[in-house]
Motif scaffolding. Structure first.
Motif, PDB file in Angstrom:
ATOM      1  N   LEU A 268     -30.482  19.919 -29.154  1.00 18.06           N
ATOM      2  CA  LEU A 268     -29.224  19.785 -29.533  1.00 18.06           C
ATOM      3  C   LEU A 268     -29.091  18.560 -30.733  1.00 18.06           C
ATOM      4  N   ARG A 269     -28.474  18.976 -31.836  1.00 17.06           N
ATOM      5  CA  ARG A 269     -28.039  17.655 -32.991  1.00 17.06           C
ATOM      6  C   ARG A 269     -26.797  17.395 -32.372  1.00 17.06           C
ATOM      7  N   ILE A 270     -26.480  16.003 -32.595  1.00 17.30           N
ATOM      8  CA  ILE A 270     -25.528  15.269 -32.242  1.00 17.30           C
ATOM      9  C   ILE A 270     -25.058  14.165 -33.373  1.00 17.30           C
ATOM     10  N   SER A 271     -23.573  14.188 -33.348  1.00 19.93           N
ATOM     11  CA  SER A 271     -23.163  13.380 -34.456  1.00 19.93           C
ATOM     12  C   SER A 271     -21.507  13.071 -33.751  1.00 19.93           C
ATOM     13  N   VAL A 272     -21.186  11.875 -34.521  1.00 20.10           N
ATOM     14  CA  VAL A 272     -19.796  11.572 -34.085  1.00 20.10           C
ATOM     15  C   VAL A 272     -19.158  11.477 -35.318  1.00 20.10           C
TER      16      VAL A 272
ATOM     17  N   ALA B 214     -14.032  15.218 -51.506  1.00 23.62           N
ATOM     18  CA  ALA B 214     -13.560  14.628 -50.036  1.00 23.62           C
ATOM     19  C   ALA B 214     -14.503  15.126 -49.004  1.00 23.62           C
ATOM     20  N   LEU B 215     -14.943  14.321 -48.216  1.00 25.14           N
ATOM     21  CA  LEU B 215     -15.958  14.556 -47.299  1.00 25.14           C
ATOM     22  C   LEU B 215     -15.381  14.499 -45.732  1.00 25.14           C
ATOM     23  N   ILE B 216     -15.977  15.333 -44.714  1.00 21.43           N
ATOM     24  CA  ILE B 216     -15.755  15.228 -43.419  1.00 21.43           C
ATOM     25  C   ILE B 216     -16.946  14.163 -42.979  1.00 21.43           C
ATOM     26  N   ARG B 217     -16.733  13.140 -42.830  1.00 17.97           N
ATOM     27  CA  ARG B 217     -17.879  12.039 -42.682  1.00 17.97           C
ATOM     28  C   ARG B 217     -18.194  12.173 -41.386  1.00 17.97           C
ATOM     29  N   THR B 218     -19.567  12.115 -41.029  1.00 21.04           N
ATOM     30  CA  THR B 218     -19.921  11.890 -39.529  1.00 21.04           C
ATOM     31  C   THR B 218     -21.039  11.055 -39.486  1.00 21.04           C
ATOM     32  N   ARG B 219     -21.440  10.439 -38.319  1.00 19.27           N
ATOM     33  CA  ARG B 219     -22.504   9.671 -38.009  1.00 19.27           C
ATOM     34  C   ARG B 219     -23.279   9.963 -36.754  1.00 19.27           C
ATOM     35  N   PRO B 220     -24.705   9.519 -36.809  1.00 22.07           N
ATOM     36  CA  PRO B 220     -25.306   9.715 -35.462  1.00 22.07           C
ATOM     37  C   PRO B 220     -24.776   9.193 -34.479  1.00 22.07           C
TER      38      PRO B 220
ATOM     39  N   ALA C 159     -18.030  13.095 -29.774  1.00 23.23           N
ATOM     40  CA  ALA C 159     -19.619  13.536 -30.111  1.00 23.23           C
ATOM     41  C   ALA C 159     -19.440  14.887 -30.161  1.00 23.23           C
ATOM     42  N   MET C 160     -20.182  15.411 -31.079  1.00 27.08           N
ATOM     43  CA  MET C 160     -20.230  16.711 -31.699  1.00 27.08           C
ATOM     44  C   MET C 160     -21.621  17.304 -31.414  1.00 27.08           C
ATOM     45  N   LEU C 161     -21.847  18.271 -30.452  1.00 26.55           N
ATOM     46  CA  LEU C 161     -23.275  19.010 -30.158  1.00 26.55           C
ATOM     47  C   LEU C 161     -23.304  20.244 -30.885  1.00 26.55           C
ATOM     48  N   SER C 162     -24.635  20.596 -31.128  1.00 23.58           N
ATOM     49  CA  SER C 162     -24.959  21.575 -31.939  1.00 23.58           C
ATOM     50  C   SER C 162     -26.075  22.230 -31.716  1.00 23.58           C
ATOM     51  N   PRO C 163     -26.653  23.228 -31.056  1.00 23.37           N
ATOM     52  CA  PRO C 163     -27.689  23.698 -30.653  1.00 23.37           C
ATOM     53  C   PRO C 163     -28.631  24.251 -32.002  1.00 23.37           C
TER      54      PRO C 163
ATOM     55  N   ARG D 260     -19.184  21.194 -36.098  1.00 16.39           N
ATOM     56  CA  ARG D 260     -20.110  19.821 -36.424  1.00 16.39           C
ATOM     57  C   ARG D 260     -20.388  19.848 -37.749  1.00 16.39           C
ATOM     58  N   PRO D 261     -19.730  19.483 -38.776  1.00 15.78           N
ATOM     59  CA  PRO D 261     -19.890  19.118 -40.275  1.00 15.78           C
ATOM     60  C   PRO D 261     -21.272  18.665 -40.262  1.00 15.78           C
TER      61      PRO D 261
END
Length: 515
Positions: free
Chosen positions: A152-156, A177-183, A242-246, A440-441
């Protein structure tokens, strides 16, 4: 047609202008390239033009990797051969890289100094454990089947006060303009389901399936919709939002040839504002190259998050195995400040190498990954395959799965240099609809966008890996199910397939199996 138009301005890559300096950074070659002459450009335009004749196979169609094509074996090693045009001397480097690709890493401290440094948190002990036989991974098939070939990838979501990364600062300076995420502050950028002694695994991957019936002309099918969860969390709850992506491990073949496609040829296919009104956009991913220290075109990964084979390999060593490299020298891999025991654990970088795999080792693995040969096509002149090819073009699958390119002239990489290749991808991001959205961007990619995957070799997946699971999370149990999951920009192509007669639909799948 859109995919063969003249190169557009880089300003159209994203829905905001890029400065001249930004454009130069993005398209500047990272490989040593011999520029094309005007005569060569004209010949390339002719040979890569879409066919209108489906009565016979096209010239050179049976050799999807040009001179680098390899014999189509009938065993599980079909994806594990070196480029067909590799020299005897360079084949030795390929075999050395293969040895490092298969190496089982062990935890530190260890008497095997050349193999220690595993983890402390990891997804697999070797590259080969995920990319079994250099092929495709699969989701857990039931009780007792672990998820070693996926994670799983993960970001917030990023906070307002978070410092921008270099690529975000660059794109912001261009007006994007970005949809910004972080680990995740504790679990990092991906979740590891194994740990060395004394270090609990981060989680256990769990999935439930829901069957969704699909009615087609003359037939019916069923799609399985997954719900992925991270169970048995080892380091406390996930951060809010938290956003999870397999991610299933993708097949490895032909990577060096994809890397050798001229960036300008890829950018020429982008139509982010759908200027031609065909309903298909295509956007280039822009990522920061840690090796080149500048923005570059993303090519590798399900959302094109890596610019080169070397950076993709180094990132996999760090995130999947917990091994430090000159590009990503942190000995603790993906461990965060929220996991202090992992950060201070013994590691394998204390000797003269400096990192747990040194530059020479990383180069060998990169060379191996660049030169995994693409098998020759099968049955290209069979009537059902030719009919399936006609349908593939008629449904406009080729708008994203672009059949042909000619690679750069590369004096230092003769195996990839100036080859007519048939990868069936544009390496661009496309909105694939809500059904495939991971929400999950990643970089410029939205939660609904994915890079067009190459299709070469896809028909040999059951032979190599013993299963027929496709898409980013292995939800599709057949090539037909993979097609039926298409939505968004590919909705019209999917609807075309649904409306086909059963025989034409079978011929389309037969064509895909021949790739």
């Amino acid at each position: 047609m859109r995919q063969f138009a003249q190169p557009i301005l880089l300003a159209a890559l994203i829905a905001a202008p890029l400065t001249a300096a930004g454009a130069q950074d993005l398209t500047a070659p990272f490989l040593k390239v011999t520029p094309r002459t005007a005569d060569e450009a004209a010949r390339i335009a002719r040979v890569t033009a879409p066919t209108q004749d489906f009565s016979a196979a096209e010239k050179f169609e049976a050799n999807p990797a040009g001179a680098a094509t390899v014999r189509a074996r009938t065993d599980a090693d079909a994806f594990s051969q070196p480029s067909g045009n590799i020299s005897f001397e360079r084949e030795l480097d390929f075999k050395l890289g293969n040895g490092l690709f298969k190496k089982l890493w062990v935890s530190s401290p260890s008497s095997t100094l050349a193999s220690d440094g595993l983890g402390p948190l990891y997804n697999a002990r070797s590259c080969q454990r995920c990319h079994l036989k250099d092929g495709r991974g699969h989701p857990p098939e039931g009780p007792g089947d672990d998820a070693v070939s996926m994670f799983l990838r993960i970001s917030v979501p990023a906070g307002a006060k978070d410092e921008m990364t270099r690529i975000e600062a660059f794109l912001t300076s261009q007006g994007e303009a970005l949809i910004r995420t972080r680990p995740d502050p504790v679990y990092g950028g991906q979740m590891q389901d194994f740990g060395v002694a004394g270090h609990p695994a981060e989680y256990r991957l769990d999935v439930t399936w829901e069957e969704i019936p699909v009615q087609m002309n003359g037939e019916h099918a069923s799609l399985r919709k997954p719900t992925w969860t991270a169970q048995d969390l080892g380091y406390g709850p996930l951060a809010p939002g938290a956003m999870l992506s397999p991610r299933v491990a993708p097949q490895m073949l032909g990577l060096g040839l994809l890397e050798a496609i001229p960036a300008t040829d890829i950018l020429a296919l982008a139509d982010p504002l759908d200027a031609d009104g065909d309903g298909i956009s295509g956007r280039a991913q822009v990522v920061w190259s840690f090796e080149q220290d500048r923005p570059m075109l993303g090519r590798f990964g399900y959302k094109a998050g890596a610019p080169t084979v070397r950076e993709q390999s180094a990132a996999a060593f760090a995130g999947d195995v917990g091994i430090s490299t000159p590009l990503f020298p942190a000995h603790w891999g993906d461990c965060t400040d929220g996991q202090p025991a992992c950060r201070t654990a013994p590691h394998g970088g204390d000797d003269a190498r400096g990192t747990e795999i040194d530059a020479e080792g990383l180069d060998l693995v990169t060379f191996y990954s660049r030169n995994l040969g693409v098998p020759a096509r099968r049955d290209t002149d069979a009537p059902e395959v030719l009919n399936g090819k006609r349908i593939f073009h008629q449904a406009r699958c080729t708008a994203c799965h672009v059949p042909k390119f000619v690679t750069n002239r590369l004096p230092d990489q003769p195996e990839q240099s100036f080859q007519l290749i048939w990868p069936f991808t544009d390496l661009l991001l496309h909105d694939m609809g809500e059904g495939l959205a991971d929400n999950r961007p990643e970089g410029l990619a939205s939660g609904r966008e994915w890079k067009t995957p190459p299709l070469w070799g896809i028909g040999l997946t059951p032979q190599v890996n013993g299963h027929s699971y496709y898409l980013h999370d292995g939800r599709a149990r057949s090539l037909l199910e993979a097609v039926l999951w298409h939505g968004g920009e590919a909705q019209s192509a999917r609807d075309h397939v649904i409306g086909l007669t059963p025989q034409d639909r079978a011929d389309l799948i037969r064509y895909l199996e021949s790739l």
